[in-house]
Structures are given as structure tokens and as C-alpha cells.
Scaffold this motif. Sequence first.
Motif, mmCIF file in Angstrom:
data_model
loop_
_atom_site.group_PDB
_atom_site.id
_atom_site.type_symbol
_atom_site.label_atom_id
_atom_site.label_comp_id
_atom_site.label_asym_id
_atom_site.label_seq_id
_atom_site.Cartn_x
_atom_site.Cartn_y
_atom_site.Cartn_z
ATOM 1 N N ARG A 1 0.840 -1.201 0.000
ATOM 2 C CA ARG A 1 0.000 0.000 0.000
ATOM 3 C C ARG A 1 0.876 1.253 0.000
ATOM 4 N NH1 ARG A 1 -5.106 -0.675 4.014
ATOM 5 N NH2 ARG A 1 -3.535 -1.297 5.528
ATOM 6 N N SER A 2 0.290 2.333 -0.479
ATOM 7 C CA SER A 2 1.012 3.606 -0.523
ATOM 8 C C SER A 2 0.101 4.717 -0.026
ATOM 9 C CB SER A 2 1.478 3.910 -1.952
ATOM 10 O OG SER A 2 0.361 4.071 -2.811
ATOM 11 N N ALA A 3 0.710 5.838 0.311
ATOM 12 C CA ALA A 3 -0.045 7.022 0.739
ATOM 13 C C ALA A 3 0.706 8.253 0.271
ATOM 14 C CB ALA A 3 -0.216 7.046 2.255
ATOM 15 N N GLN A 4 -0.044 9.320 -0.009
ATOM 16 C CA GLN A 4 0.555 10.539 -0.511
ATOM 17 C C GLN A 4 -0.115 11.751 0.118
ATOM 18 O OE1 GLN A 4 -0.187 11.709 -4.609
ATOM 19 N NE2 GLN A 4 1.906 12.478 -4.817
ATOM 20 N N ALA A 5 0.671 12.798 0.313
ATOM 21 C CA ALA A 5 0.131 14.095 0.715
ATOM 22 C C ALA A 5 0.699 15.141 -0.226
ATOM 23 C CB ALA A 5 0.498 14.428 2.156
ATOM 24 N N GLU A 6 -0.096 16.146 -0.543
ATOM 25 C CA GLU A 6 0.389 17.207 -1.422
ATOM 26 C C GLU A 6 -0.166 18.555 -0.994
ATOM 27 O OE1 GLU A 6 0.324 18.586 -6.120
ATOM 28 O OE2 GLU A 6 -0.068 16.519 -5.567
ATOM 29 N N HIS A 7 0.697 19.543 -1.015
ATOM 30 C CA HIS A 7 0.299 20.925 -0.810
ATOM 31 C C HIS A 7 1.010 21.812 -1.823
ATOM 32 C CE1 HIS A 7 -2.436 21.075 2.507
ATOM 33 N NE2 HIS A 7 -1.615 20.475 3.350
ATOM 34 N N THR A 8 0.379 22.928 -2.134
ATOM 35 C CA THR A 8 1.029 23.977 -2.909
ATOM 36 C C THR A 8 1.600 24.990 -1.923
ATOM 37 O OG1 THR A 8 -0.477 23.675 -4.779
ATOM 38 C CG2 THR A 8 0.715 25.771 -4.650
ATOM 39 N N VAL A 9 2.886 25.293 -2.078
ATOM 40 C CA VAL A 9 3.611 26.111 -1.104
ATOM 41 C C VAL A 9 4.104 27.393 -1.763
ATOM 42 C CG1 VAL A 9 5.661 26.190 0.373
ATOM 43 C CG2 VAL A 9 4.319 24.092 0.220
ATOM 44 N N LEU A 10 4.002 28.500 -1.036
ATOM 45 C CA LEU A 10 4.536 29.788 -1.461
ATOM 46 C C LEU A 10 5.716 30.146 -0.573
ATOM 47 C CD1 LEU A 10 4.511 32.672 -2.765
ATOM 48 C CD2 LEU A 10 2.800 33.285 -1.027
ATOM 49 N N VAL A 11 6.865 30.444 -1.185
ATOM 50 C CA VAL A 11 8.026 30.906 -0.425
ATOM 51 C C VAL A 11 7.814 32.385 -0.084
ATOM 52 C CG1 VAL A 11 10.528 31.223 -0.405
ATOM 53 C CG2 VAL A 11 9.525 29.258 -1.602
ATOM 54 N N THR A 12 7.946 32.709 1.207
ATOM 55 C CA THR A 12 7.765 34.082 1.675
ATOM 56 C C THR A 12 9.094 34.659 2.149
ATOM 57 O OG1 THR A 12 7.243 33.387 3.927
ATOM 58 C CG2 THR A 12 5.411 33.520 2.379
ATOM 59 N N ASP B 1 10.028 35.242 5.104
ATOM 60 C CA ASP B 1 10.504 34.664 6.362
ATOM 61 C C ASP B 1 10.217 33.178 6.497
ATOM 62 O OD1 ASP B 1 7.817 34.899 6.521
ATOM 63 O OD2 ASP B 1 7.757 35.952 8.439
ATOM 64 N N GLY B 2 9.943 32.498 5.390
ATOM 65 C CA GLY B 2 9.673 31.059 5.458
ATOM 66 C C GLY B 2 8.830 30.596 4.302
ATOM 67 N N ALA B 3 7.702 29.935 4.590
ATOM 68 C CA ALA B 3 6.834 29.415 3.549
ATOM 69 C C ALA B 3 5.391 29.428 4.022
ATOM 70 C CB ALA B 3 7.245 28.013 3.142
ATOM 71 N N GLU B 4 4.484 29.597 3.092
ATOM 72 C CA GLU B 4 3.033 29.607 3.372
ATOM 73 C C GLU B 4 2.386 28.469 2.595
ATOM 74 O OE1 GLU B 4 -0.910 32.378 2.450
ATOM 75 O OE2 GLU B 4 1.106 33.217 2.253
ATOM 76 N N ILE B 5 1.556 27.679 3.276
ATOM 77 C CA ILE B 5 0.815 26.604 2.604
ATOM 78 C C ILE B 5 -0.454 27.212 2.033
ATOM 79 C CG2 ILE B 5 -0.303 24.367 2.886
ATOM 80 C CD1 ILE B 5 1.488 23.867 5.290
ATOM 81 N N LEU B 6 -0.552 27.229 0.719
ATOM 82 C CA LEU B 6 -1.701 27.875 0.073
ATOM 83 C C LEU B 6 -2.936 26.982 0.060
ATOM 84 C CD1 LEU B 6 0.044 29.580 -2.983
ATOM 85 C CD2 LEU B 6 -0.574 30.597 -0.786
ATOM 86 N N THR B 7 -2.749 25.675 0.137
ATOM 87 C CA THR B 7 -3.875 24.746 0.015
ATOM 88 C C THR B 7 -4.348 24.234 1.370
ATOM 89 O OG1 THR B 7 -2.167 23.100 -0.510
ATOM 90 C CG2 THR B 7 -3.490 23.947 -2.336
ATOM 91 N N LYS B 8 -4.067 24.980 2.423
ATOM 92 C CA LYS B 8 -4.455 24.553 3.761
ATOM 93 C C LYS B 8 -5.820 25.134 4.120
ATOM 94 C CE LYS B 8 -2.392 23.916 8.318
ATOM 95 N NZ LYS B 8 -1.187 24.175 9.131
#
Length: 348
Positions: free
Chosen positions: A328-339, A341-348
Motif C-alpha cells: 500500500r502507498s499514501a501521498q500528501a500534497e500541498h502547494t507552497v509559497l516561499v515568503t 521569512d519562510g513558507a506559506e501553505i496555500l492549500t491549507k
Amino acid sequence: MYIEYIAMELPRKLIGSLSQFWKINVLDIKQLYDSVEKLVFVSISLEKRKTDVVRSRYNSTMRVPKALNPRLQKQLLLRFGVYETVYPVETTPSRTVPDHIEKPEYVLQKQPTVLPDKAEVKDVNQLRGMRRSCKLAANILAHVQKNIYPGITTDDIDGMVHKLTVEAGAYPSPLHYKGFPKSVCTSVNNVAVHGIPDLRPLRDGDIINVDITVSLITVITLCWHQYVNSLQNNAIKTCGPEVPFSEIGASIFRHSKRNGLTVLPAFIGHGIGRYFHGPPDIYHTLNRYRGRMRPGMTFTIEPVLSHGSKHTLILPDGWTVVTEDGARSAQAEHTVLVTEDGAEILTK
């Protein structure tokens, strides 16, 4: 041509060398080397079809991958349970999209969007569009999560995602992308990615990955969700200005190894925006990909994990990718924006 063999303890380097033999027109090979006692070729045939090979590997139900010894097999059973290996079944025709919804260029058969030759730094208007489309994908995913239960088919999920997407005035991006027939990808159990929704009912204990991708006013975003979120979140925390892209893969590799899981290296993240896939390439294991992050860059982080081998097979439909050993397999995906001072998860 296909090769069936038994190789319980064969070194990986030797398995990789088999490809040189696929070019040789032979009918029967009994041994590759005398020193390899546990490699026995059952048959080599030019007539057998790829479909037969795949079906022979996936004709069993309620199984766990073979381990090297009974103790390890028992550990796998206790940790991951008993499950059914999945093979595509009958499905329904592609769903239609209303005329008033803007279609991407791959549907209209227009000249495709020219991809940038390096990771794109987006302006304020592009980021505004990214946030809108990412929010829509996240909301659709949240609705789908509440409505998945034993007995529902992945085709039902496709209908749900399609309806919510077009009602929001967006286009379900997988639909007709390079011939993909559905509005969402649904990957169950041993299907790693790109599963085509069909009429198989979900069963209690199944693991399902739902890939929701929407195009809203020419901005595309992706959103996956699965129990590998902790691993993915660790990788996102490494993101920031001037951080090498390769650091993402190093973080994921370390975390998965500590937890006894395998990263499937065939699948990578990518830049996204006006285009579906573009630079940078985001590897999820150890790598030497060049380049550093800059504020305004957007890309996906989408590791695929398995409790078995890292090797995968593409089924005859040209899309469905399954684990070679049935794990079995599992996957997670998010679209991330580099800011700044770090990064912002846009798909949260």
C-alpha cells in the motif's frame, strides 16, 4: 517481451543489469550466473502481453507483500493490516463541463503555455489568483473527506468533485489532460498515483488518496491529503529564502527512514501557476538538484510513501501506477509559497 523470475535475495545492481538481456532474442534462459543460485527464469516470451504480466501479479486479494522471513511478514501484518490489492475495473464516460467555464489550453488544443526555463517568481496579481484557486481546492477536499465511506465508489467521488468544481466556476484540471478521462485522480491501496475513478466500491480499511486539481481563471492548483502530513510538514518547515531545493528531499528521506517507510522516487513535485507543471523539480529523496528558493516562488511538495519496495509499474491504461510488490502507498500534497521569512501553505 516479459520475464518472470524468482529472486529472493538478488542484489539490486544485478536486477538492474537485466535490461541488457531484454534486447537479446532468446527463448529460454535457465540461469544468469552460476554463482546466483536463487535466480531462476521461469520463461521469456515475446508473445506475452504486458496486461497478462500485470494481472498475474495482481490476481490475489487480501494480501500483504512478501517479506524476507516470517517474523518480518508478521510485523508488516500487525503494522499495516490485511488489505485488497486493487486493479482497474469498469468506469463511466467522462463528465462534461458547461460552455461558460474557461477551459485550459490543453482542452481547447491551443498553443500550450510557454513554460519558464527556471522557477518563476510570481507577482501580486498571480499570487492573488493562486490563493483563490488553492482555497477552492482545499474547500472541495474538505467536503470530499466528510463524504467518503465504505460502499462509495471512486466514480461517485469523481462526480462529487466535478460538481463542486464547476459550480464554483472552475475547471477540473485532470479532465482530458493528456487524455486522462476523469475529473480527479483516486488512488486506492497499492495504487500509488493517477488512479482512474471507477465502479469499485471502497471497502473498510482501504487507503485512498484523492487528487483535486482546479483551474480558476488560468491559475492551477493541486491539493492532496493523507496521513503522511507530518513528514510533509517537516519538509515545508525547511523552506525559505535561499534554501536549496534539494533540502526538501533530504528532510523527507530522513523522516521516512526513521519511520521504516519507503519514498517512491519516481514521483516529484513541481512548479505551478499559469501552467500545470513547470520548474522547479522537487525531489522527495536525496538529490543534487540545483537552485535555491526565492520569495514569490510557488511549487508542490507531494511525497508518495510505501511500506514495501520503491519500484512501481504503469498499468496498460497508461495512467494508473501501482507498487510492484502490491504494498500500500499514501501521498500528501500541498502547494507552497516561499515568503520573506519562510513558507506559506496555500492549500491549507
